[in-house]
Design an enzyme around this catalytic site. Structure first.
Site, PDB file in Angstrom:
ATOM      1  CB  CYS A 135      53.884  10.913 -10.987  1.00 49.35           C
ATOM      2  SG  CYS A 135      54.105  11.888 -12.500  1.00 49.35           S
ATOM      3  CG  HIS A 136      51.639   8.226  -8.198  1.00 49.96           C
ATOM      4  ND1 HIS A 136      50.725   9.177  -7.824  1.00 49.96           N
ATOM      5  CD2 HIS A 136      51.250   7.793  -9.427  1.00 49.96           C
ATOM      6  CE1 HIS A 136      49.802   9.297  -8.776  1.00 49.96           C
ATOM      7  NE2 HIS A 136      50.101   8.478  -9.763  1.00 49.96           N
ATOM      8  CB  CYS A 140      48.246   6.995 -14.664  1.00 48.38           C
ATOM      9  SG  CYS A 140      47.579   7.806 -13.182  1.00 48.38           S
TER      10      CYS A 140
HETATM   11  C1  HEC Z   1      52.776  12.466 -14.871  1.00 41.43           C
HETATM   12  C2  HEC Z   1      52.499  11.994 -13.539  1.00 41.43           C
HETATM   13  C3  HEC Z   1      51.862  10.628 -13.370  1.00 41.43           C
HETATM   14  C4  HEC Z   1      52.340   9.398 -13.767  1.00 41.43           C
HETATM   15  C5  HEC Z   1      53.594   9.102 -14.576  1.00 41.43           C
HETATM   16  C6  HEC Z   1      51.429   8.423 -13.238  1.00 41.43           C
HETATM   17  N1  HEC Z   1      50.407   9.039 -12.559  1.00 41.43           N
HETATM   18 FE1  HEC Z   1      49.003   8.124 -11.432  1.00 41.43          FE
HETATM   19  N2  HEC Z   1      48.117   9.915 -11.066  1.00 41.43           N
HETATM   20  C7  HEC Z   1      48.606  11.143 -11.473  1.00 41.43           C
HETATM   21  C8  HEC Z   1      47.660  12.177 -11.092  1.00 41.43           C
HETATM   22  C9  HEC Z   1      47.803  13.662 -11.362  1.00 41.43           C
HETATM   23  C10 HEC Z   1      46.614  11.526 -10.418  1.00 41.43           C
HETATM   24  C11 HEC Z   1      45.347  12.175  -9.817  1.00 41.43           C
HETATM   25  C12 HEC Z   1      45.679  12.774  -8.480  1.00 41.43           C
HETATM   26  C13 HEC Z   1      46.140  11.732  -7.525  1.00 41.43           C
HETATM   27  O1  HEC Z   1      45.310  11.041  -6.892  1.00 41.43           O
HETATM   28  O2  HEC Z   1      47.374  11.497  -7.430  1.00 41.43           O
HETATM   29  C14 HEC Z   1      46.967  10.111 -10.376  1.00 41.43           C
HETATM   30  C15 HEC Z   1      46.219   9.146  -9.717  1.00 41.43           C
HETATM   31  C16 HEC Z   1      46.619   7.819  -9.550  1.00 41.43           C
HETATM   32  C17 HEC Z   1      45.960   6.870  -8.684  1.00 41.43           C
HETATM   33  C18 HEC Z   1      44.730   7.120  -7.840  1.00 41.43           C
HETATM   34  C19 HEC Z   1      45.051   7.512  -6.410  1.00 41.43           C
HETATM   35  C20 HEC Z   1      43.797   7.730  -5.598  1.00 41.43           C
HETATM   36  O3  HEC Z   1      43.923   7.923  -4.373  1.00 41.43           O
HETATM   37  O4  HEC Z   1      42.685   7.717  -6.144  1.00 41.43           O
HETATM   38  C21 HEC Z   1      46.642   5.694  -8.801  1.00 41.43           C
HETATM   39  C22 HEC Z   1      46.312   4.383  -8.110  1.00 41.43           C
HETATM   40  C23 HEC Z   1      47.722   5.908  -9.735  1.00 41.43           C
HETATM   41  N3  HEC Z   1      47.679   7.228 -10.161  1.00 41.43           N
HETATM   42  C24 HEC Z   1      48.618   4.956 -10.153  1.00 41.43           C
HETATM   43  C25 HEC Z   1      49.570   5.159 -11.144  1.00 41.43           C
HETATM   44  C26 HEC Z   1      50.359   4.097 -11.720  1.00 41.43           C
HETATM   45  C27 HEC Z   1      50.279   2.629 -11.326  1.00 41.43           C
HETATM   46  C28 HEC Z   1      51.178   4.673 -12.658  1.00 41.43           C
HETATM   47  C29 HEC Z   1      52.138   3.993 -13.590  1.00 41.43           C
HETATM   48  C30 HEC Z   1      51.528   3.029 -14.517  1.00 41.43           C
HETATM   49  C31 HEC Z   1      50.893   6.100 -12.640  1.00 41.43           C
HETATM   50  N4  HEC Z   1      49.903   6.351 -11.734  1.00 41.43           N
HETATM   51  C32 HEC Z   1      51.561   7.062 -13.394  1.00 41.43           C
HETATM   52  C33 HEC Z   1      49.797  11.370 -12.116  1.00 41.43           C
HETATM   53  C34 HEC Z   1      50.634  10.382 -12.635  1.00 41.43           C
END
Ligand code: HEC
Ligand code: HEC
Length: 263
Positions: free
Chosen positions: A182-183, A224
């Site tokens: 995703c990120h 997440c």
């Molecule tokens: C299916 C897609 C997906 C996966 C897999 C995922 N995330 Fe996310 N994450 C998101 C979404 C949607 C958001 C909310 C919007 C954004 O800030 O990206 C988010 C937000 C975040 C944020 C906040 C960013 C901010 O500026 O506030 C962090 C930190 C983060 N994720 C870390 C992780 C980590 C570490 C993992 C693995 C353990 C993970 N994510 C897995 C979709 C995902």
């Protein structure tokens, strides 16, 4: 909740269809580096930038009050030892998480504050996600607002860094997705009403509109994990600390935004 799971589900299918490559497992920073704020929309940006409207400021203010409050056996406050946070805590958050010299293990700012509370103040440590711990963490981190992250990976923390990197690329949960899918590989794409950001840690703790309260970085990790229906790790767990170190490095020289506001 169901809507959220459906959204994540739709994305999982999209990723499966596009066959997102998983060859890239090396530690990489997204290029160009972009704060999560760039993906949130104008109202959220305005809320964060206006100190009078930013709800996270209430927690930071609570932290400021606590900083002065005597507690424990010898009735000491944080200020008794650290005096004015505006000088003593300036830049501190740019170097966390870091190896705790005494315990020879990785510690984040919350962990450090809990330790000071327990060992130095000899008072009951604050619980994770308590208003007190979020407040003090926001207040201490706020003293580095606008300063770039300064994470150094060396022989002391390399092991934690590598563990965090491995976790970042590991597929998890029923949706079998990694953080990186995703990120790192799909930032900028829409996921329902949200746009996937680069997933940086520099605004935490944040006030999240969906939570209607302040929350820690580890709480965000757990949302997440729950989005891909993976097992949720506890706040402060060694795995989350390693992941936090990886994210701190991955944020490069992005400036600290705390207290951040997010959707
Ligand atoms: C299916 C897609 C997906 C996966 C897999 C995922 N995330 Fe996310 N994450 C998101 C979404 C949607 C958001 C909310 C919007 C954004 O800030 O990206 C988010 C937000 C975040 C944020 C906040 C960013 C901010 O500026 O506030 C962090 C930190 C983060 N994720 C870390 C992780 C980590 C570490 C993992 C693995 C353990 C993970 N994510 C897995 C979709 C995902
Ligand atoms: C009795 C004195 C004492 C009190 C009270 C105290 N601290 Fe500390 N604190 C220290 C010392 C000494 C260190 C140096 C690092 C160590 O513990 O290894 C430190 C380190 C820190 C650090 C890390 C600084 C860095 O550069 O990495 C933070 C953050 C911190 N304290 C926050 C707090 C907060 C918040 C409180 C109140 C809840 C508090 N401290 C109460 C003595 C104290």
């Amino acid at each position: 909740m169901t809507a959220r799971l459906l959204r994540f589900g739709a994305l999982a299918m999209l990723l499966a269809l596009t066959g997102a490559s998983h060859a890239q497992r090396a530690a990489v920073q997204p290029q160009p580096l972009k704060s999560g704020l760039e993906f949130t929309g104008a109202e959220v940006r305005e809320l964060q930038h206006d100190d009078f409207a930013n709800p996270g400021m209430l927690w930071a203010a609570r932290g400021e009050t606590l900083w002065q409050e005597a507690a424990g056996r010898e009735a000491k406050s944080c200020a008794s030892c650290h005096s004015d946070a505006k000088t003593s805590m300036q830049g501190v958050a740019t170097r966390y998480p870091r190896i705790d010299a005494g315990a020879a293990r990785l510690i984040n700012l919350e962990g450090r504050i809990r330790e000071c509370r327990e060992r130095r103040q000899q008072a009951e440590p604050f619980k994770y996600e308590s208003a007190e711990l979020l407040g003090l963490t926001a207040y201490v981190t706020q003293q580095s607002r606008g300063m770039p992250m300064k994470t150094v990976i060396d022989w002391q923390n390399r092991h934690n860094f590598e563990a965090g990197r491995a976790m970042y690329y590991r597929r998890m949960g029923q949706m079998n997705l990694s953080c990186a899918q995703c990120h790192q590989e799909n930032w900028g794409k829409k996921l329902g009403p949200e746009t996937i950001s680069q997933g940086h840690s520099v605004a935490y703790p944040i006030y999240r509109l969906e939570w209607q309260t302040m929350g820690s970085l580890h709480r965000r990790f757990r949302s997440c994990q729950s989005g891909v229906r993976a097992e949720l790790l506890p706040q402060g767990s060694p795995e989350f600390l390693d992941l936090e170190l990886y994210l701190a490095w991955r944020a490069g020289n992005l400036p600290i935004e705390t207290p951040g506001v997010r959707r």
